[in-house]
Design a protein around this motif. Structure first.
Motif, PDB file in Angstrom:
ATOM      1  N   ARG A  83       0.821  -1.213   0.000  1.00 19.89           N
ATOM      2  CA  ARG A  83       0.000   0.000   0.000  1.00 19.89           C
ATOM      3  C   ARG A  83       0.858   1.268   0.000  1.00 19.89           C
ATOM      4  N   GLN A 109       1.451   2.829  -3.310  1.00 17.46           N
ATOM      5  CA  GLN A 109       0.354   3.473  -4.009  1.00 17.46           C
ATOM      6  C   GLN A 109       0.274   4.949  -3.593  1.00 17.46           C
ATOM      7  N   SER A 110       1.147   5.730  -4.182  1.00 16.22           N
ATOM      8  CA  SER A 110       1.227   7.144  -3.836  1.00 16.22           C
ATOM      9  C   SER A 110       0.202   7.988  -4.573  1.00 16.22           C
ATOM     10  N   GLY A 111      -0.377   7.430  -5.651  1.00 15.68           N
ATOM     11  CA  GLY A 111      -1.306   8.211  -6.447  1.00 15.68           C
ATOM     12  C   GLY A 111      -0.645   9.061  -7.510  1.00 15.68           C
ATOM     13  N   TYR A 147       3.816   5.290 -10.887  1.00 14.00           N
ATOM     14  CA  TYR A 147       3.257   4.083 -11.495  1.00 14.00           C
ATOM     15  C   TYR A 147       3.968   3.739 -12.803  1.00 14.00           C
TER      16      TYR A 147
END
Length: 691
Positions: free
Chosen positions: A662, A665-667, A672
Motif C-alpha cells: 500500500r 500506491q502514492s497516487g 506508477y
C-alpha cells in the motif's frame, strides 16, 4: 462447422447484451421474460457447441485464422480431443441453462445480469477448448476466472459473498499466473506461441518446470488439494442456477488442460507422476470425508466435487505412469477411466446442483434437516436429485458404477509397473480410492435417505411448485444420461476412444471391449464386466427372488409391520429421537477422525441453561422447566486441515506484505510508470536469460 462455431459465440454475445440491456435505466426490457430469453439463447448456443464437438470427433474439424492482433496467434480450431470436451462440457451446460430458464415457484426477484455472466462463462470455456495459440488460451482462462469471480459475488449484499468472491478471484489469478509462467517457459524454448509448436521445446529443466507449472495451474481450477479451499465456498456462494454450470461444465476446462498437456509434452518425470497420483487419491478421500459431515446441501455437493477431481486425477496419473514406461495400454486404461469419470461427474453434478437449487428454493433453506421428504413434495425434482446422488455414489445401473469400476481396475495394474516405488504408490492410491468409494456411498445415502425420503416430511413454502415442463425436460435428460450411459457403456467407450485418439491410439483404447457388450481394463484376460447386461440381470433376479419369497411364504412375507423411513423400528420414537443429518454422520466423524481432526465435547448444563434447553424441546416457558435437573450437551465438530494449518498461518505475513504494498500506491502517475518500467525490464531480462 466454422460458421456454426462463430454463430454460437455470436448467440452467447447476443444473450449477454439482451440481459444487460434490462439493467440500463432507460432499458426497454423491464419484465422477467428477458432473463429467461437470454438463458434460452445460451441453451441453444450450447447445443450448437455440442454439434461442433461431435463433428470434430467425426473428423469434420472447424478452424479460423487469427482472432487477436498479436504475433503467433493461430486463432481457434477443433480436433478430436477438443471435440470430446466440447461435447462433455456443453452437453451438460445445455440442460442446465434450459432448466435455469424455467421460472421457480414461488417467484423470486428477477436475476438481472445472471444470464450475461453465464454467457461470458460459456464463451470463455469454448475459447479455452478451441484455442490454438497460447495467447487465446490464456485470454479465455482469464475471462473464465473473471466470470467465476462475478458469480461467486453475485449476491454481494448477502453475508460472506464478498469474501467468497475475493477468495475465488485470488485462486483464479494464481491459476492464471502458473499457466502464464509455464507457457512462457515453453514458448521461449520452442520459439513458438502456438500450442502445437510448444511441443518442440527441448527436454531439460525448463521443460520439466513448465510441466509442473501447467499441472499446478490446472489443478487449482479442478479443485485438487491443497488448492481446493476456494471451491466449496465459491460454489456455495454462487446463485443456484450458476452452480450447475460452474461445477458440471466449466470445471471441465481444467481437466482438458491436463489432457492437452499430456498430448503436447508427453511423458513427465517419474516423481511428478507419483506425486500427482498420491495427491489425487488423498484429495478424493479428503473431499468425501468433508462432504459426508456437512449439514448444508450446497456444501455437500461442492465438497463432492473435490472428491471427483481427486478420482479423475488419479486415473490421469495412471496414464502418466504409463507414458513414463512407454506402455500404451497402461496409458489407455488410466486415461479411459479418468475420462469416464469426467463424464460421470459432469452429468451427475449438473443434475444434483440443478435439482438441489429447486429443492432449496421450494423449502427456503438448504439445511439437510429442513429438507425432509422433498421427494414427496416435489417428486420430479426429488427423483432427479436421488438419481444424481446414486450416480455419484457409484451404485450399479448408473454411469458412476462403470467409471469407478474402471478406475479401480486401472489401479490394480500396479504389478505391471517395473519400479517398486510406483507399484507401492499405485497400491496406496488404490486403497485410498476404495475407501473413498465406500464413504461416498455413506455420504449420498444420507442425502437420499434423510432428504428425499426423510421423515417427518417438511412442508414447502406456500405456493411452491415442482419443476415445470421445460425444467422437467432438462432434469429427465440428465437423469436418463446418468442411467442410460451404463446400459450403453461399450458405445461410450468407443466414443471416448475416438476423442482421446490424439494421445493414445483408439485401437489400444478399444482393447477395453472384451465383446460387443463386455468391458475390461484394456489388458486381456484380466477381468471383465458387462454393465449392459446388469440392466437386464439385476431387475430379473430381483423379480425372481421376490416371486419365490412370496410363493414360499404364501404371502406372509408381505405382511410386515411398516414404519416411516429412517425411523427406529421401536414404536413411539419421535421428536429428537429421529435420525438427524448430524447424528447419521457421526460414525463418519469418528472413523475418519484422523482426516477430519474431529473434536468432540460433552458439556453439563445446569440451572437456567438446562431449563432453557428443556423449554426449547417442550415448547414451554422457561419458568415451567426450572425444576429440571442437570442435562448433558454433546457437540462434535471437524477441522478443515488444509485451511487451518496451511493457509491461516500465511495470513499474517500476507497482511504485512499488503501493508507494505500500500505504501507504493502514492497516487502519482510518474511513480506508477516507474513501477511498470521496472517490471518490464525484469521480464525482458528473465526471458533473455531463459533464451
Amino acid at each position: 462447422m466454422t460458421t456454426l462455431l462463430l454463430a454460437c459465440w455470436g448467440l452467447l454475445a447476443f444473450a449477454a447484451v439482451t440481459d444487460l440491456a434490462a439493467m440500463l435505466p432507460t432499458g426497454r426490457f423491464t419484465g422477467a421474460w428477458h432473463a429467461r430469453f437470454s438463458l434460452l439463447c445460451c441453451a441453444v448456443a450450447c447445443g450448437g457447441m455440442v454439434v461442433v464437438g461431435a463433428a470434430a470427433m467425426a473428423g469434420h474439424q472447424a478452424g479460423t485464422g487469427s482472432l487477436f492482433a498479436v504475433p503467433g496467434d493461430d486463432g481457434v480450431g477443433t480436433d478430436k480431443l477438443s471435440g470430446l470436451f466440447l461435447v462433455i462440457t456443453f452437453g451438460t451446460a445445455a440442460p442446465a441453462t434450459w432448466c435455469a430458464a424455467d421460472p421457480l415457484r414461488p417467484l423470486g426477484r428477477t436475476r438481472r445480469g445472471l444470464a450475461a455472466v453465464l454467457a461470458l462463462l460459456l464463451g470463455a470455456a469454448a475459447l479455452i477448448l478451441t484455442a490454438r495459440g497460447a495467447f487465446g488460451f490464456l485470454f479465455g482462462w482469464e475471462l473464465l476466472g473473471f466470470a467465476f469471480y462475478l458469480l461467486a459475488g453475485f449476491d454481494r449484499l448477502r453475508p460472506g459473498r464478498a469474501a467468497a468472491s475475493l477468495l475465488t478471484a485470488g485462486f483464479s489469478k494464481a491459476s492464471g499466473a502458473l499457466l502464464l509462467l509455464g507457457l512462457l517457459l515453453l514458448a521461449v524454448r520452442a520459439h513458438a506461441l502456438s500450442l502445437d509448436g510448444l511441443a518442440a521445446a527441448p527436454h531439460g529443466a525448463a521443460r520439466t518446470t513448465a510441466y509442473v507449472l501447467l499441472i499446478a495451474g490446472f489443478a487449482v481450477k479442478a479443485g485438487l488439494a491443497p488448492v481446493q479451499v476456494w471451491l466449496p465456498t465459491g460454489y456455495a456462494s454462487a446463485p443456484g442456477p450458476a452452480r450447475a454450470v460452474m461445477a458440471g461444465a466449466a470445471v471441465n476446462v481444467g481437466f482438458y488442460g491436463l489432457w492437452r498437456t499430456l498430448r503436447l509434452l508427453g511423458a513427465p518425470p517419474h516423481w511428478l507422476a507419483v506425486l500427482l497420483l498420491l495427491t489425487g487419491a488423498a484429495s478424493a478421500l479428503l473431499g468425501i470425508a468433508h462432504a459426508a459431515v456437512q449439514d448444508r446441501l450446497s456444501r455437500v455437493v461442492a465438497y463432492s466435487s473435490v472428491e471427483n477431481a481427486g478420482l479423475i486425477v488419479t486415473g490421469y496419473s495412471v496414464a502418466l505412469i504409463g507414458t513414463t514406461m512407454r506402455e500404451p495400454r497402461l496409458v489407455a486404461v488410466g486415461l479411459l477411466a479418468a475420462t469416464l469419470q469426467v463424464i460421470t461427474h459432469a452429468l451427475a453434478k449438473t443434475l444434483l446442483f440443478t435439482t438441489a437449487h429447486r429443492l432449496g428454493h421450494a423449502f427456503g433453506t438448504d439445511r439437510l434437516d429442513q429438507l425432509r421428504g422433498t421427494g414427496r413434495a416435489l417428486p420430479r425434482s426429488g427423483t432427479g436429485f436421488a438419481i444424481g446422488c446414486l450416480t455419484l455414489a457409484g451404485l450399479p445401473l448408473t454411469c458412476g458404477f462403470t467409471s469407478e469400476w474402471m478406475l479401480l481396475e486401472s489401479l490394480m495394474q500396479q504389478f505391471r509397473v517395473g519400479s517398486l516405488g510406483e507399484r507401492l504408490a499405485m497400491a496406496a492410491a488404490g486403497a485410498l480410492v476404495a475407501l473413498t468409494v465406500g464413504f461416498a456411498g455413506v455420504a449420498f445415502v444420507r442425502l437420499v435417505g434423510l432428504t428425499a425420503l426423510g421423515s417427518p416430511p417438511r412442508q414447502p413454502l406456500p405456493g411452491a411448485a415442482d419443476a415445470g415442463v421445460a425444467a422437467s425436460g432438462g432434469i429427465v435428460a440428465l437423469a436418463l444420461a446418468c442411467l442410460g450411459l451404463c446400459a450403453v457403456a461399450p458405445l461410450e467407450v468407443r466414443a471416448v476412444a475416438t476423442g482421446i485418439a490424439p494421445i493414445v491410439p483408439a485401437s489400444v483404447v478399444r482393447g477395453a471391449l472384451g465383446g460387443p457388450w463386455v468391458l475390461g481394463p484394456v489388458f486381456p484376460t484380466f477381468s471383465v464386466l458387462s454393465p449392459s447386461w446388469l440392466w437386464i440381470a439385476m431387475p430379473v433376479l430381483f423379480v425372481a427372488v421376490l416371486a419365490a419369497l412370496t410363493g414360499l411364504s404364501r404371502g406372509r412375507s408381505l405382511r410386515v409391520r411398516r414404519v416411516p423411513a429412517w425411523r427406529s423400528a421401536t414404536g413411539g420414537v419421535e421428536g429428537d429421537a429421529w435420525y438427524t443429518s448430524h447424528g447419521y454422520a457421526n460414525p463418519t466423524r469418528r472413523v475418519l477422525a484422523g482426516v477430519l481432526m474431529t473434536r468432540a465435547q460433552v458439556r453439563t448444563l445446569e440451572g437456567e441453561e438446562a431449563a432453557r434447553a428443556d423449554a426449547r424441546e417442550a415448547g414451554a416457558p422457561v419458568a415451567d422447566q426450572m425444576a429440571a435437573g442437570a442435562r448433558y450437551e454433546y457437540s462434535s465438530d471437524v477441522v478443515e486441515i488444509v485451511e487451518t494449518y496451511l493457509y491461516r498461518p500465511l495470513l499474517r505475513p500476507l497482511r504485512i506484505a499488503v501493508a507494505a504494498a500500500r505504501r507504493l500506491q502514492s497516487g502519482r502517475l510518474d511513480a506508477y510508470l516507474t513501477y511498470m518500467l521496472v517490471v518490464l525490464i525484469a521480464v525482458v531480462a528473465l526471458v533473455t536469460a531463459l533464451a
